[in-house]
Design an enzyme around this catalytic site. Structure first.
Site, PDB file in Angstrom:
ATOM      1  CD  GLU A   1      -1.871   2.261   1.656  1.00 49.26           C
ATOM      2  OE1 GLU A   1      -1.642   3.184   0.838  1.00 49.26           O
ATOM      3  OE2 GLU A   1      -1.883   2.410   2.870  1.00 49.26           O
TER       4      GLU A   1
ATOM      5  CB  CYS B   1      -1.390   6.834   1.937  1.00 53.80           C
ATOM      6  SG  CYS B   1      -2.572   5.862   2.910  1.00 53.80           S
TER       7      CYS B   1
END
Length: 489
Positions: A254, A288
């Site tokens: 990720e 993120c």
């Protein structure tokens, strides 16, 4: 403030590194040493894998109700320590109280969701053409898993990297970020160990940044490590993905994001402004999922930009321990200089400054006033580069097709949002945006432990959370059973 000193956690014991080295863990707000932690060597990594491999058979065979109790106890312990955990996160990574509190609360829910996952179905019956036979597929743990976790949401991303892997029967060697070795690793391990996790099931190796490449490559190359999960930058993720592939090991990655919030002509402007403020500036933009770009249609652009600019100017920023602070420091001086350089590059090439300046402030040189820029062009580094700081840009477009094209003009594809009172139009736009996650009438920051979390394109592959996460951290085994009298021999 007394300086915390911590060793490695291997085989249920806290021990020094083999060469007794310690490395400083620096507070981004004060610039002072917050803690000293052991700096692992390759030999320490091997010892941690030894412990995890030795613990695996008994942990994988433990009855599900016993395993579930450990996770539920850990959730209760974490919940009871919320104020201590908030203070730890503020001191170690500069997390402002609202963000730190959210981290702890979601960490608790991830632990409880992991407990629930333990008693989920683990296989299915399959059709078979063999007379007298039964055929089924069963989910089984891989064995030892390497978990490499980041600093920016330490309790959330730390526990996410280990909870489901442990719950489905794997053992773990965890390497937390050098910027958050305690809150993203040792703190969580302490809670799980106190809850009754058997020795060796979770091992934590902290390291010096200059040794990180060697430590990680040693961990991935060990043949007993069967899967790697990493959350962090795309540049580092590429390296880890390649290392895993060289060793024929699956990886769950990720990575970065360049997330867009699209504001359509039928949006409630005040609501859209609040959404954009949260999406761009919570945790100083160091998520993120942060909103790096706000794309607004021209019909409401003037009204939106005026209100958005005033709201950005009013954001309280500064000391992360002050409960009024929304935007605290970025994680270190390197990060502050990188974000400042992105902003100043854009300004030098003609970007319009609506709020902030890009100047670095604060006692440790890690504080930036929230920034908002307009008139962004493709020759500016900020157009494609992930900001990962308290700044965002606003783009004005004429049509929905332009908005979708601009949102998709990125190497990343993690999350995003579309805001409009016209739900069918918003849903149509959402379905055209190329991301692993999309939210209608919300910005891009959202996380629920039961939901599949991950992106597309250079944001990585694999999913954390929910059934997808359980599948990612377990392997499928095909098993058949038949009576000898029906065998084909």
């Amino acid at each position: 403030m007394s300086i915390v000193t911590r060793g490695l956690l291997i085989g249920g014991r806290e021990i020094p590194s083999t060469d007794n080295r310690l490395v400083d863990d620096i507070s981004p707000w004060t610039g002072e040493v917050y803690a000293k932690v052991a700096a692992a060597s390759p030999a320490d990594v091997t010892a941690a894998v030894d412990a995890a491999a030795a613990a695996f058979p008994a942990w994988a065979a433990m009855r599900p109700f016993q395993r579930r109790k450990i996770f539920l106890r850990a959730a209760d312990l974490m919940e009871a320590r919320i104020e201590n955990a908030i203070a730890t996160m503020a001191g170690e990574v500069g997390g402002a109280r609202p963000w730190a509190k959210f981290n702890v609360e979601l960490c608790v829910e991830i632990l409880r969701e992991a407990a629930a996952a333990i008693t989920q179905p683990v296989g299915q019956m399959l059709a078979t053409d063999t007379p007298g036979a039964r055929s089924y597929a069963k989910r089984v743990p891989y064995g030892v898993i390497a978990a490499i976790s980041p600093w920016n949401a330490p309790y959330i991303l730390g526990i996410r990297s280990i909870a489901i892997p442990l719950a489905v029967g794997n053992t773990v060697v965890m390497k937390p970020s050098e910027d958050a070795p305690i809150s993203c690793g040792l703190y969580l391990a302490d809670v799980l160990n106190e809850a009754g996790l058997p020795a060796g099931v979770l091992n934590v190796v902290t390291d010096d940044l200059k040794d990180a490449g060697t430590v990680v490559s040693t961990l991935i190359a060990d043949p007993r490590v069967r899967l790697v999960n990493f959350t962090g930058s795309t540049n580092v993720g590429r390296i880890i993905g390649v290392e895993a592939a060289k060793n024929l090991k699956p990886a769950v990655l990720e990575l970065g994001g360049k997330n867009a919030l699209v504001v359509l002509k039928d949006a409630d402007v005040d609501y859209a402004v609040k959404s954009a403020i949260f999406g761009a500036y919570i945790n100083s933009g160091q998520i993120c999922m942060s909103t790096d770009r706000v794309i607004v249609v021209r019909a409401i652009a003037d009204q939106f930009v005026e209100k958005f600019t005033k709201a950005v100017d009013a954001i309280p920023y500064g000391d992360p321990s002050d409960p009024r602070t929304l935007v605290g420091p970025v994680v270190n001086i390197r990060a502050a200089k990188r974000v400042s350089a992105l902003v100043k590059d854009a300004i030098s090439k003609g970007a319009k400054v609506l709020a902030g300046s890009g100047e670095i402030e604060g006692p440790a040189g890690t504080l930036l006033k929230p920034m908002l820029l307009a008139d962004i062009t493709k020759d500016m580094d900020i157009f494609y580069g992930e900001i990962f700081g308290p700044a965002t840009v606003v783009h004005v477009v004429d049509t929905i097709d332009e908005a979708v094209a601009l949102a998709n003009d990125s190497e990343y594809g993690l999350t995003g949002g579309v805001i409009s009172e016209n739900l069918m139009e918003a849903l149509d736009v959402a379905e055209r945006i190329q991301t692993g996650i999309i939210h209608v009438n919300d910005q891009g920051i959202a996380d629920e432990p039961m939901a599949p979390f991950g992106g597309v394109k250079n944001t990585g592959y694999g999913r954390f959370g929910g059934q997808a996460g359980m599948d990612a951290f377990s392997a499928t085994r095909w098993i058949t059973v038949q009576e000898r009298g029906h065998a084909k021999y």
